[in-house]
Design a protein around this motif. Structure first.
Motif, short mmCIF file in Angstrom:
data_model
loop_
_atom_site.label_atom_id
_atom_site.label_comp_id
_atom_site.label_asym_id
_atom_site.label_seq_id
_atom_site.Cartn_x
_atom_site.Cartn_y
_atom_site.Cartn_z
N PRO A 111 8.67 32.51 22.60
CA PRO A 111 7.40 31.77 22.55
C PRO A 111 7.15 30.88 23.76
O PRO A 111 6.00 30.55 24.04
CB PRO A 111 7.53 30.94 21.27
N ARG A 112 8.18 30.48 24.46
CA ARG A 112 7.98 29.58 25.60
C ARG A 112 7.97 30.29 26.95
O ARG A 112 7.89 29.67 28.00
CB ARG A 112 9.06 28.48 25.60
N ARG A 113 8.13 31.59 26.93
CA ARG A 113 8.11 32.35 28.17
C ARG A 113 6.70 32.81 28.50
O ARG A 113 5.93 33.17 27.61
CB ARG A 113 9.00 33.59 28.05
N LYS A 114 6.39 32.82 29.79
CA LYS A 114 5.06 33.28 30.21
C LYS A 114 4.94 34.79 29.97
O LYS A 114 5.94 35.51 30.06
CB LYS A 114 4.86 32.99 31.70
N ILE A 115 3.70 35.22 29.74
CA ILE A 115 3.45 36.65 29.54
C ILE A 115 3.97 37.42 30.76
O ILE A 115 4.58 38.49 30.63
CB ILE A 115 1.94 36.91 29.34
N ARG A 116 3.75 36.87 31.93
CA ARG A 116 4.18 37.54 33.18
C ARG A 116 5.69 37.75 33.19
O ARG A 116 6.17 38.83 33.57
CB ARG A 116 3.75 36.69 34.39
N GLU A 117 6.44 36.74 32.75
CA GLU A 117 7.91 36.87 32.75
C GLU A 117 8.36 37.97 31.80
O GLU A 117 9.26 38.75 32.12
CB GLU A 117 8.55 35.54 32.33
N GLU B 39 -1.54 49.30 36.67
CA GLU B 39 -3.01 49.23 36.72
C GLU B 39 -3.58 49.09 35.30
O GLU B 39 -4.48 48.29 35.05
CB GLU B 39 -3.53 50.51 37.38
N LEU B 40 -3.00 49.90 34.40
CA LEU B 40 -3.42 49.84 32.99
C LEU B 40 -3.13 48.45 32.41
O LEU B 40 -3.95 47.87 31.70
CB LEU B 40 -2.63 50.90 32.21
N TYR B 41 -1.96 47.94 32.76
CA TYR B 41 -1.56 46.60 32.29
C TYR B 41 -2.58 45.56 32.74
O TYR B 41 -3.05 44.74 31.95
CB TYR B 41 -0.17 46.29 32.83
N ARG B 42 -2.98 45.62 34.02
CA ARG B 42 -3.96 44.67 34.57
C ARG B 42 -5.31 44.83 33.87
O ARG B 42 -5.99 43.86 33.59
CB ARG B 42 -4.16 44.89 36.08
N LEU C 142 -6.56 37.77 28.66
CA LEU C 142 -5.28 37.06 28.56
C LEU C 142 -4.89 36.50 29.93
O LEU C 142 -5.06 37.18 30.95
CB LEU C 142 -4.19 38.01 28.08
N ASP C 143 -4.37 35.28 29.93
CA ASP C 143 -3.88 34.68 31.17
C ASP C 143 -2.36 34.87 31.18
O ASP C 143 -1.66 34.32 30.33
CB ASP C 143 -4.25 33.19 31.17
N GLU C 144 -1.87 35.64 32.14
CA GLU C 144 -0.43 35.96 32.11
C GLU C 144 0.45 34.77 32.48
O GLU C 144 1.67 34.86 32.38
CB GLU C 144 -0.10 37.20 32.96
N VAL D 265 -1.80 38.67 18.94
CA VAL D 265 -1.91 40.09 18.57
C VAL D 265 -2.31 40.89 19.80
O VAL D 265 -1.73 41.95 20.09
CB VAL D 265 -2.96 40.28 17.44
N LYS D 266 -3.28 40.36 20.55
CA LYS D 266 -3.73 41.08 21.75
C LYS D 266 -2.60 41.18 22.77
O LYS D 266 -2.46 42.19 23.46
CB LYS D 266 -4.92 40.34 22.37
N CYS D 267 -1.81 40.13 22.86
CA CYS D 267 -0.69 40.13 23.80
C CYS D 267 0.31 41.24 23.44
O CYS D 267 0.78 41.98 24.31
CB CYS D 267 -0.02 38.76 23.76
N ASN D 268 0.57 41.36 22.14
CA ASN D 268 1.48 42.40 21.69
C ASN D 268 0.90 43.79 21.98
O ASN D 268 1.62 44.69 22.42
CB ASN D 268 1.71 42.23 20.18
N LEU D 269 -0.40 43.91 21.77
CA LEU D 269 -1.06 45.20 22.05
C LEU D 269 -1.01 45.51 23.54
O LEU D 269 -0.84 46.66 23.94
CB LEU D 269 -2.51 45.15 21.59
N LEU D 270 -1.16 44.47 24.35
CA LEU D 270 -1.11 44.64 25.80
C LEU D 270 0.20 45.34 26.21
O LEU D 270 0.20 46.31 26.98
CB LEU D 270 -1.21 43.27 26.47
N PHE D 271 1.32 44.85 25.65
CA PHE D 271 2.62 45.45 25.98
C PHE D 271 2.72 46.88 25.43
O PHE D 271 3.28 47.77 26.07
CB PHE D 271 3.77 44.60 25.42
N ALA D 272 2.16 47.06 24.21
CA ALA D 272 2.26 48.39 23.58
C ALA D 272 1.42 49.44 24.32
O ALA D 272 1.76 50.62 24.33
CB ALA D 272 1.82 48.31 22.12
N LEU D 273 0.35 48.98 24.96
CA LEU D 273 -0.58 49.95 25.57
C LEU D 273 -0.31 50.23 27.04
O LEU D 273 -0.93 51.13 27.62
CB LEU D 273 -2.02 49.42 25.43
N SER D 274 0.58 49.45 27.64
CA SER D 274 0.71 49.52 29.11
C SER D 274 1.67 50.58 29.63
O SER D 274 1.97 50.60 30.82
CB SER D 274 1.12 48.16 29.67
N HIS D 275 2.20 51.42 28.77
CA HIS D 275 3.13 52.43 29.31
C HIS D 275 2.75 53.86 28.91
O HIS D 275 3.62 54.73 28.80
CB HIS D 275 4.58 52.10 28.93
#
Lengths: 217, 240
Positions: B88-94, B109-112, B120-122, B135-145
């Motif tokens: 919870p304390r780590r940045k999305i970017r990390e 590119e898809l991730y961006r 979302l602000d990484e 939820v969107k953050c989790n989806l971001l990771f799920a959709l980026s590969h």
């Protein structure tokens, strides 16, 4: 494997695990039970396990495209890295005490255990005990750290006490050799410690993989 | 073509069990997994991700059993279990920096693009995000590969109606590219909006696993909405 180790270092590790490597330099201290340096290195690792647990690292790792046993492998690899970094500092201290400071009065009059290859072997034995008791115990549940750590503390300090007492027993004074005295015996005890480290770590890794595989997250 | 097949999945707990869970997911189709709280949706999804160990049954992805092929399969699927509840304390970017090293097909590119789409602000950590943004953050990771199948546990819970609508439209777009989407929900309007197929679970057992049209033909009464059908079925009433 590299990515798992990097994940451990970048996300899961507590900064204390890295700072506490410096306790390996306690092997320089005269009049101090030097093997306590090993305990403090593992204390940093314990903090790291707690930090990762609070961050829900196990669930995060389980969602990565790796097998469950790779999660265990990553945690062992990270712990071994920290332990060996601490041990290298101990080795540097020992080499300096055996050479440049071999005749130093401060070390010669030390009532406690000398920092020599035997001490290094004992440090490896203790690191092996940490991997066997604490890490192996942790992976039985993947969240309980208290009980395995207390068990490890007890075993660790009993071994430190025994190691400190050994050279006072008639016939075993050679274990406290200075410089290159009894170098064959010193190297043999170091090798024995290294073997214990490898065996305990490997056994614990295998056992941890088996226990972690059947845990429901 | 089925890309995920679940056969006779069984998992028992002291006070609850899921039993004889069977269904399959097809390429390019959206499947809504519906059931009330405690019906067994999360247990089923966790079994599908090897997070809990089934007592029996088979789980196959792309014709391969999950057991023994976990790493290879997880490279090809995306999944999220609710909101981001780790680091919870780590940045999305990390977190993304670490995640991308695990995925062979990570698409920066898809991730961006999704980062921008979800606003979302990484540089923010999960602790600074609202539940919906998590939820969107989790989806971001799920959709980026470039996943071929998405398995999502209650992705719409906590989202405001606008974000939910956006997300369901996104599902449509992704499935049009051939991705199978499987999402659990207890919000029936989500199913009405976008699901092609329905898997309905009640008290740990699958009541129906079929297309939405077949479901309506079989279970709905004339002029009854899907929501009314589910409520009637949950009350134990039948068509009779």
């Amino acid at each position: 494997m590299r990515n798992i180790l990097m994940k451990e270092m970048k996300l899961s590790a507590s900064p204390l695990a890295f700072f506490f490597i410096a306790f390996g330099l306690m092997f320089f201290l005269p009049g101090y039970p030097v093997l306590c340096g090993e305990f403090f290195v593992t204390l940093g690792l314990y903090q790291s396990f707690q930090y990762a647990r609070e961050a829900n690292d196990i669930v995060f790792s389980a969602l990565l495209p790796i097998a469950k046993k790779d999660i265990v492998k990553g945690r062992f690899a990270f712990s071994c890295c920290i332990e060996l970094c601490g041990w290298v500092l101990m080795l540097i201290a020992v080499l300096l005490r055996m050479t440049a400071f071999a005749e130093a009065e401060l070390y010669r009059t030390n009532a406690l255990m000398n920092a020599n290859f035997f001490a290094l072997g004992m440090a490896l034995l203790l690191f092996g005990m940490f991997n066997l008791i604490f890490i192996g115990g942790f992976f039985k549940t993947a969240y309980k750290t208290g009980k395995p750590f207390i068990t490890y503390i007890i075993v660790c300090f009993v071994i430190i006490g025994v190691a400190e007492a050994l050279h006072h027993i008639p016939g075993l004074a050679v274990l406290n050799a200075f410089g290159s005295e009894h170098i064959g015996l010193q190297l043999a005890t170091l090798l024995a410690g290294a073997c214990c480290y490898v065996i305990f770590t490997f056994l614990s890794y295998r056992r941890s993989c088996d226990s972690f595989e059947v845990i429901d997250l | 073509m089925s890309i995920v097949t679940i056969r006779n999945l069984k998992k028992s707990y002291p006070s609850f069990e899921v039993d004889m869970i069977s269904f399959s997911l097809e390429r390019g189709r959206i499947t809504g997994f519906i059931g009330r709280n405690g019906a067994g949706k999360t247990t089923t999804i966790k079994s599908m991700l090897n997070m809990v160990h089934p007592d029996g049954g088979d789980i196959e992805y792309f014709g391969m059993p999950l057991r023994g092929n976990e790493a290879a399969i997880k490279q090809r699927i995306g999944y999220s279990t609710g909101t981001v509840n780790w680091y919870p304390r780590r940045k999305i970017r990390e977190i993304a920096d670490v995640m991308k090293s695990f995925y062979e097909n990570w698409d920066e590119e898809l991730y961006r693009r999704y980062l921008e789409m979800f606003e979302l602000d990484e540089e923010k950590s999960a602790l600074e995000l609202s539940e919906g943004m998590k939820v969107k953050c989790n989806l971001l990771f799920a959709l980026s590969h470039g996943a071929e199948a998405l398995i999502l546990d209650e992705p719409t819970s906590g989202l405001d109606p606008f974000s939910r609508d956006e997300l369901l439209e996104l599902f449509d777009r992704i499935s049009a590219e051939g991705v199978a989407i499987f999402f659990s929900t207890h919000i029936i309007s989500d199913i009405e909006k976008c699901a092609d197929d329905i898997v309905y679970i009640s008290h740990g057992k699958i009541v129906a696993a079929m297309s939405r049209d077949e479901f309506c033909n079989e279970f709905s009464q004339p002029n009854e909405s899907l929501e009314e059908t589910f409520l009637r079925l949950e009350r134990g009433e039948t068509n009779a």
